[in-house]
Design a protein around this motif. Structure first.
Motif, PDB file in Angstrom:
ATOM      1  N   ARG A  34       0.025 -19.857 -47.788  1.00 47.91           N
ATOM      2  CA  ARG A  34      -1.195 -19.752 -46.966  1.00 47.91           C
ATOM      3  C   ARG A  34      -1.042 -18.539 -46.062  1.00 47.91           C
ATOM      4  O   ARG A  34      -0.101 -18.435 -45.295  1.00 47.91           O
ATOM      5  CB  ARG A  34      -1.401 -21.010 -46.142  1.00 47.91           C
ATOM      6  CG  ARG A  34      -1.595 -22.243 -47.009  1.00 47.91           C
ATOM      7  CD  ARG A  34      -1.868 -23.469 -46.202  1.00 47.91           C
ATOM      8  NE  ARG A  34      -1.107 -23.474 -44.961  1.00 47.91           N
ATOM      9  CZ  ARG A  34      -0.718 -24.541 -44.326  1.00 47.91           C
ATOM     10  NH1 ARG A  34      -0.994 -25.710 -44.817  1.00 47.91           N
ATOM     11  NH2 ARG A  34      -0.053 -24.458 -43.194  1.00 47.91           N
ATOM     12  N   ARG A  80      -4.896 -22.718 -34.596  1.00 50.87           N
ATOM     13  CA  ARG A  80      -4.439 -23.062 -35.936  1.00 50.87           C
ATOM     14  C   ARG A  80      -3.009 -23.589 -35.916  1.00 50.87           C
ATOM     15  O   ARG A  80      -2.682 -24.545 -36.610  1.00 50.87           O
ATOM     16  CB  ARG A  80      -4.540 -21.812 -36.810  1.00 50.87           C
ATOM     17  CG  ARG A  80      -4.249 -22.036 -38.249  1.00 50.87           C
ATOM     18  CD  ARG A  80      -4.346 -20.707 -39.004  1.00 50.87           C
ATOM     19  NE  ARG A  80      -3.784 -20.853 -40.312  1.00 50.87           N
ATOM     20  CZ  ARG A  80      -2.485 -20.894 -40.589  1.00 50.87           C
ATOM     21  NH1 ARG A  80      -1.609 -20.774 -39.632  1.00 50.87           N
ATOM     22  NH2 ARG A  80      -2.058 -21.050 -41.824  1.00 50.87           N
ATOM     23  N   SER A  85       4.781 -20.552 -44.085  1.00 51.37           N
ATOM     24  CA  SER A  85       3.620 -20.821 -44.943  1.00 51.37           C
ATOM     25  C   SER A  85       3.464 -19.729 -45.988  1.00 51.37           C
ATOM     26  O   SER A  85       2.510 -18.963 -45.954  1.00 51.37           O
ATOM     27  CB  SER A  85       2.342 -20.898 -44.095  1.00 51.37           C
ATOM     28  OG  SER A  85       2.421 -21.912 -43.149  1.00 51.37           O
ATOM     29  N   SER A 133       9.207 -23.563 -36.235  1.00 50.85           N
ATOM     30  CA  SER A 133       7.958 -24.334 -36.083  1.00 50.85           C
ATOM     31  C   SER A 133       7.521 -24.386 -34.630  1.00 50.85           C
ATOM     32  O   SER A 133       6.325 -24.299 -34.329  1.00 50.85           O
ATOM     33  CB  SER A 133       8.140 -25.750 -36.619  1.00 50.85           C
ATOM     34  OG  SER A 133       8.408 -25.715 -37.995  1.00 50.85           O
ATOM     35  N   ALA A 162      -2.996 -27.151 -34.402  1.00 55.15           N
ATOM     36  CA  ALA A 162      -3.832 -28.168 -35.057  1.00 55.15           C
ATOM     37  C   ALA A 162      -3.036 -29.340 -35.628  1.00 55.15           C
ATOM     38  O   ALA A 162      -3.410 -30.499 -35.407  1.00 55.15           O
ATOM     39  CB  ALA A 162      -4.696 -27.523 -36.136  1.00 55.15           C
ATOM     40  N   PRO A 163      -1.934 -29.120 -36.356  1.00 57.29           N
ATOM     41  CA  PRO A 163      -1.176 -30.278 -36.858  1.00 57.29           C
ATOM     42  C   PRO A 163      -0.645 -31.160 -35.730  1.00 57.29           C
ATOM     43  O   PRO A 163      -0.617 -32.377 -35.846  1.00 57.29           O
ATOM     44  CB  PRO A 163      -0.023 -29.650 -37.646  1.00 57.29           C
ATOM     45  CG  PRO A 163      -0.473 -28.275 -37.978  1.00 57.29           C
ATOM     46  CD  PRO A 163      -1.376 -27.860 -36.853  1.00 57.29           C
ATOM     47  N   LEU A 164      -0.240 -30.543 -34.655  1.00 57.42           N
ATOM     48  CA  LEU A 164       0.251 -31.298 -33.507  1.00 57.42           C
ATOM     49  C   LEU A 164      -0.867 -32.125 -32.884  1.00 57.42           C
ATOM     50  O   LEU A 164      -0.667 -33.286 -32.524  1.00 57.42           O
ATOM     51  CB  LEU A 164       0.830 -30.319 -32.475  1.00 57.42           C
ATOM     52  CG  LEU A 164       1.617 -30.915 -31.335  1.00 57.42           C
ATOM     53  CD1 LEU A 164       2.897 -31.561 -31.834  1.00 57.42           C
ATOM     54  CD2 LEU A 164       1.940 -29.831 -30.315  1.00 57.42           C
ATOM     55  N   ARG A 201      -3.582 -33.194 -34.440  1.00 61.15           N
ATOM     56  CA  ARG A 201      -3.950 -34.278 -35.381  1.00 61.15           C
ATOM     57  C   ARG A 201      -2.982 -35.432 -35.308  1.00 61.15           C
ATOM     58  O   ARG A 201      -3.372 -36.590 -35.346  1.00 61.15           O
ATOM     59  CB  ARG A 201      -3.998 -33.737 -36.814  1.00 61.15           C
ATOM     60  CG  ARG A 201      -5.270 -33.026 -37.147  1.00 61.15           C
ATOM     61  CD  ARG A 201      -5.399 -32.816 -38.640  1.00 61.15           C
ATOM     62  NE  ARG A 201      -4.372 -31.932 -39.188  1.00 61.15           N
ATOM     63  CZ  ARG A 201      -4.477 -30.619 -39.254  1.00 61.15           C
ATOM     64  NH1 ARG A 201      -5.573 -30.024 -38.821  1.00 61.15           N
ATOM     65  NH2 ARG A 201      -3.512 -29.900 -39.778  1.00 61.15           N
ATOM     66  N   SER A 202      -1.691 -35.151 -35.138  1.00 62.98           N
ATOM     67  CA  SER A 202      -0.689 -36.214 -35.117  1.00 62.98           C
ATOM     68  C   SER A 202      -0.760 -37.034 -33.828  1.00 62.98           C
ATOM     69  O   SER A 202      -0.439 -38.210 -33.826  1.00 62.98           O
ATOM     70  CB  SER A 202       0.709 -35.666 -35.302  1.00 62.98           C
ATOM     71  OG  SER A 202       1.107 -34.906 -34.193  1.00 62.98           O
ATOM     72  N   THR A 203      -1.210 -36.432 -32.733  1.00 61.97           N
ATOM     73  CA  THR A 203      -1.302 -37.181 -31.464  1.00 61.97           C
ATOM     74  C   THR A 203      -2.595 -37.975 -31.361  1.00 61.97           C
ATOM     75  O   THR A 203      -2.670 -38.922 -30.618  1.00 61.97           O
ATOM     76  CB  THR A 203      -1.194 -36.240 -30.256  1.00 61.97           C
ATOM     77  OG1 THR A 203      -2.251 -35.274 -30.304  1.00 61.97           O
ATOM     78  CG2 THR A 203       0.155 -35.554 -30.216  1.00 61.97           C
ATOM     79  N   SER A 237      -3.962 -39.685 -33.856  1.00 61.49           N
ATOM     80  CA  SER A 237      -3.925 -40.815 -34.788  1.00 61.49           C
ATOM     81  C   SER A 237      -3.382 -42.048 -34.145  1.00 61.49           C
ATOM     82  O   SER A 237      -2.641 -42.105 -33.253  1.00 61.49           O
ATOM     83  CB  SER A 237      -3.061 -40.484 -36.000  1.00 61.49           C
ATOM     84  OG  SER A 237      -3.594 -39.361 -36.654  1.00 61.49           O
ATOM     85  N   ILE A 256       4.113 -22.434 -32.606  1.00 56.75           N
ATOM     86  CA  ILE A 256       3.147 -23.065 -31.700  1.00 56.75           C
ATOM     87  C   ILE A 256       3.143 -22.385 -30.331  1.00 56.75           C
ATOM     88  O   ILE A 256       2.096 -22.101 -29.770  1.00 56.75           O
ATOM     89  CB  ILE A 256       3.440 -24.569 -31.560  1.00 56.75           C
ATOM     90  CG1 ILE A 256       3.226 -25.278 -32.899  1.00 56.75           C
ATOM     91  CG2 ILE A 256       2.586 -25.203 -30.474  1.00 56.75           C
ATOM     92  CD1 ILE A 256       3.750 -26.697 -32.952  1.00 56.75           C
TER      93      ILE A 256
END
Length: 142
Positions: free
Chosen positions: A70, A131, A67, A3, A134-136, A138-140, A142, A7
């Motif tokens: 996807r 891409r 993934s 993971s 992006a999850p990283l 989004r988590s920061t 919030s 990134i």
């Protein structure tokens, strides 16, 4: 581990491409005579092509592993791999032939095609990096 590599690797790859395009190539042509600069930059792109193929293949394997359902990341990495192979390994020999006065296209036309492949590869790699991060992001936020 995978993971994190998912990134970091696209970000490193994008940074490499940006450094070559924005700093290394212009700097060489600014300080060295044009013929010599072309040889130096050609060597830089030869090394970049090998590194890009390595990054692309590793990222395809990582994306397929992390993934499996996807495939966007796989297609972005494969697109960048295609741009590397087409832009360097297919067009570069044609550029050498055009420089020697052989072939149907001029050196300038082939250079433009090579540049287009390099630019498209940069866009694909930056999309892959965006891409992956992006999850990283989004988590920061919030």
């Amino acid at each position: 581990m995978l993971s994190r590599l998912r990134i970091v690797l696209p970000a490193l790859w994008a940074g490499l491409l940006i450094c070559i395009a924005a700093m290394a190539t212009p700097a060489v042509f600014a300080v060295v005579p044009s013929a010599t600069a072309g040889q130096i930059v050609g060597r830089i792109f030869a090394q970049e092509a090998v590194v890009s193929m390595g990054f692309a293949l590793v990222l395809v394997m990582i994306e397929r592993r992390l993934s499996p359902g996807r495939q966007a990341g796989v297609w972005l990495a494969l697109g960048a791999l295609f741009c590397t192979v087409a832009g360097y390994y297919a067009v570069q020999p044609l550029m050498e032939a055009a420089r020697a006065g052989r072939g149907t296209m001029s050196f300038a036309q082939l250079h433009a095609i090579s540049l287009a492949f390099f630019a498209l590869k940069g866009v694909l790699v930056m999309a892959l990096a965006w891409r992956a991060a992006a999850p990283l992001l989004r988590s920061t936020s919030s």
